[in-house]
Structures are given as structure tokens and as C-alpha cells.
Design an enzyme around this catalytic site. Structure first.
Site, PDB file in Angstrom:
ATOM      1  CG  ASP A 120      -0.635   5.761   0.563  1.00  0.00           C
ATOM      2  OD1 ASP A 120      -0.762   5.299  -0.591  1.00  0.00           O
ATOM      3  OD2 ASP A 120      -0.399   5.052   1.556  1.00  0.00           O
ATOM      4  CB  SER A 154      -1.800   8.460   7.500  1.00  0.00           C
ATOM      5  OG  SER A 154      -0.466   8.771   7.871  1.00  0.00           O
ATOM      6  CG  HIS A 170       0.558   5.654   6.325  1.00  0.00           C
ATOM      7  ND1 HIS A 170       0.412   6.879   5.718  1.00  0.00           N
ATOM      8  CD2 HIS A 170       0.373   4.725   5.362  1.00  0.00           C
ATOM      9  CE1 HIS A 170       0.139   6.706   4.436  1.00  0.00           C
ATOM     10  NE2 HIS A 170       0.105   5.403   4.196  1.00  0.00           N
TER      11      HIS A 170
END
Length: 395
Positions: free
Chosen positions: A334, A210, A237
Site C-alpha cells: 500500500d 503501517s 494502518h
């Protein structure tokens, strides 16, 4: 040939800029329309040159709207910046937006101005997807704050969309990385024995990241040996407009053939796929072990789409050969569930270390599960993945 959009209502400066670009072989589009977003949407340029006398609140908001909806590398050419918005203008994403001061007497400094202008355009034309993604999220966050200060409804679709990709501030980074300090985590063994998996398939590597991830993923794909003939899955992401460009950039620097897949695509050895923004990337396996992409529903899982957990868990379910799951820098958790799934399936798991992570949230959350085999600095990731999937660990 690059397409450069020049938005200006100053004939003299517009002519100088247009002639300089045309001499270099660029396609030049001149617009006098002050609706910057509309002009960018209509002309789809590679670079924007916005010429104005003074950047004031209206000009700043126009740039923010454009970066939020149609992010494009932008050069602002102006005589000055209104003191009332100077600090905010300075906060525009560096790398995706540049500023060139327009000289008061163009005739006496024409040559210098043209040289500086061309240099800025060249640099902006090389802006990568990471800088554009930061530009979009920074502009979106600013737009949200501006809307809230005007009493806008927080639940509007535009605000909700922008909030979903908001970039963390420096204080956010410190807070989130502090929540997952390595001192509170039991260090896993750095070179564990490899679990047994049936080596009937080529190796499979899945990488999730991310905030701060794109550059690390680029370096990893650049260094990952093609001799592994791995099937590589990248879940970064990133908003939907950027993932095709991100895949193209990875393809240009890696020996692996990298693409953003379509539903049902086969992922063969020596290839890599980037999960499309806004879509969960699952995987199915044919009878002969061939892996196929399967796009999943639109429900957000853990606030991220694409979800690292979805791709990792899907691969854990259907891959029999060597499998390595890697979580890199980022905010949130995540990937933690995905790492657990890969561990339970007998795969090898790696987390980036705190010292080289921009935000330690994702790696630390994975480490907390107790299912991470190695904590690895960024520079050693390609080597450790190679060792993991070839089974050459020290016992």
C-alpha cells in the site's frame, strides 16, 4: 482524574488497592463480576487492575477477549501463573499489560506491595496508542488460534475482523522484508532536482505507514517545522478505536494542530489530519485551492483501510502547490500506487530506508516503481521533507 477498574473477589486485597488509589485522587470502580470484558465495556476505565489467585487458561482467554474488543492498559495481580499457560501469558503485549505478584502474606509486605502497585498503575496510565494497538492485534491473533484449535469456522465475522488487523510475527517480518531487499533495487538519486509545481498553494505533505509506523510518525510530526505552514495528511494502518487517540497524541507533541477529521472538514495550513481507521480518506479542492476531506466507500483496497494509495492519489489529483509523499515502514505494498500518482503529478517522493524500517515491505514496493526520489533514514525525514517542499535542493 483517572478511572481505575479493579476486578477482584478477594476483599482484603481489593480494600488495599481501592484505598491506595482513592488516596491518590483516582476514581475507583470495584467489580466482583468475573466477566472482564463486560465490566470494562460497562465502566470504560483508563486502567484495569485484575486481581486473581492464579492466572489459568480461563483468565488468559478473558484478558484476550477484553484486549481484542475493548483494549485497555491492564495490570494483572496474581499469586502465580498456571504452568500450562505460562509461556502464552508471557507473550501478552508488553507495555499494555503488566504483571504484579500478589504476596502470600500481605500484612508483612503491605507497604512494598502498595508502592509497586501504584508504580505499575502510573506506567500503564501513560501507555500510548501504539502499545494498545499491538495489544489488540496480538490478542486477536491468539483468539483466532484458540478458535481454530476448537474447530471454529474460519469464516466467522469475529475471526475475519481480527484477521484484518493481525500483527506480523518475527518470522513474518523477516520474510516480508527479505522479499524487498535493497540489493535488488536500483538506488534512486538521493538529492534530485525538484520538479516544477505551481507555488500558488501552501505545501502539502502526505505520510503513509503501517507496522512500526506510529512512533516514527510521532517523531516526524514533532520535528516538522510549523513555519512550513504545511497541510499534513497522515495515513497510518490502525484499527478505528485507536486513530482518535493517535491524533490526540500527535496533537500534544506537535506544533501542528492535529485531529481526526470528519467528512467535509477543511485542512488548512499548519494543520494535520489522521485518516480514521476503517475509512478511506480522499480529498477535494475548492476553486480557491482549499482542501476538504472526502470519505470514500467501505471497500478495502489492497487489504488496508484506510488506504495510503487512496489519499495519495486523491491529493495528486487536486493539489497544485508543492506536494511531498512519504512512505514509511510497514508490510505489503500500500502506497506504491500513490507514490506513482504523486510522481506523475510532479510531486516529490520519499521512502524510508531499510536500515531504520521495522518492516521494509511498503518502502521497498514504492522504490520498485522507480518513482521514489529519495531513500531516507528515519532521523532525516523531517529535514528532507522541509527541503523538498521549500525547493531548496542542490541542482
Amino acid at each position: 482524574m483517572r478511572r481505575v477498574l479493579v476486578v477482584a473477589d478477594t476483599p482484603r486485597v481489593t480494600a488495599v488497592i481501592g484505598n491506595a488509589l482513592a488516596r491518590r485522587g483516582d476514581e475507583v470502580v470495584i467489580e466482583t463480576d468475573r466477566d472482564l470484558l463486560e465490566a470494562v465495556t460497562r465502566t470504560d476505565p483508563d486502567v484495569v487492575a485484575l486481581v486473581d489467585d492464579v492466572i489459568d487458561r480461563n483468565g488468559l482467554e478473558a484478558i484476550d477477549r477484553m484486549l481484542s474488543a475493548a483494549p485497555t492498559p491492564t495490570l494483572v495481580v496474581a499469586s502465580s501463573v498456571d504452568p500450562a499457560v505460562d509461556a502464552e501469558f508471557d507473550g501478552l503485549a508488553h507495555g499494555a499489560v503488566d504483571f504484579l505478584r500478589k504476596p502470600d502474606a500481605l500484612e508483612t509486605s503491605l507497604s512494598t506491595f502498595v508502592d509497586e502497585f501504584e508504580s505499575c498503575i502510573d506506567e500503564l496510565a501513560d501507555v500510548d496508542v501504539s502499545s494498545l494497538a499491538v495489544a489488540q492485534t496480538t490478542a486477536s491473533a491468539r483468539s483466532i488460534r484458540a478458535a481454530q484449535s476448537r474447530g471454529a469456522t474460519a469464516g466467522s465475522d469475529a475471526v475475519a475482523t481480527a484477521s484484518a488487523v493481525a500483527v506480523p510475527t518475527t518470522s513474518d517480518r523477516a520474510r516480508h522484508s527479505g522479499e524487498c531487499d535493497l540489493e535488488s533495487i536500483d538506488d534512486p538519486t538521493t538529492t534530485p532536482a525538484v520538479r516544477t509545481r505551481t507555488p500558488t498553494e501552501p505545501p502539502t505533505v502526505v505520510v503513509g505507514a503501517s507496522t512500526g509506523g506510529p512512533k516514527l510518525v510521532e517523531r516526524l510530526l514533532e520535528r516538522l517545522p510549523i513555519a512550513l505552514e504545511a497541510r499534513v495528511f497522515v495515513v497510518q494502518h490502525m484499527p478505528a478505536p485507536f486513530t482518535p487517540r493517535f491524533a490526540a497524541r500527535l496533537d500534544a507533541i506537535s506544533e501542528y494542530a492535529v485531529r481526526e477529521p470528519t467528512d467535509g472538514d477543511v485542512v488548512r495550513p499548519g494543520t494535520a489530519v489522521v485518516a480514521p481507521g476503517g475509512t478511506h480518506l480522499g480529498v477535494t479542492s475548492d476553486a480557491d485551492g482549499t482542501l476538504r476531506v472526502r470519505f470514500e466507500g467501505s471497500t478495502h483496497r489492497g487489504g488496508a483501510r484506510p488506504s495510503i494509495d487512496v489519499t495519495m492519489a486523491s491529493l495528486a489529483d487536486c493539489v497544485d502547490g508543492p506536494l511531498c509523499g512519504v512512505v514509511l515502514t510497514g508490510m505489503g505494498r500500500d502506497g506504491a500506487t500513490g507514490i506513482e500518482a504523486i510522481d506523475a503529478a510532479g510531486g516529490h517522493t520519499i521512502a524510508q530506508d531499510e536500515a531504520t524500517s521495522s518492516v521494509f515491505g511498503i518502502p521497498a514496493a514504492a522504490i520498485r516503481t522507480g518513482c521514489v526520489d529519495e531513500v531516507v533514514p528515519a532521523a532525516a525525514l523531517a529535514e528532507r521533507i522541509t527541503t523538498a517542499v521549500t525547493g531548496e535542493h542542490d541542482e
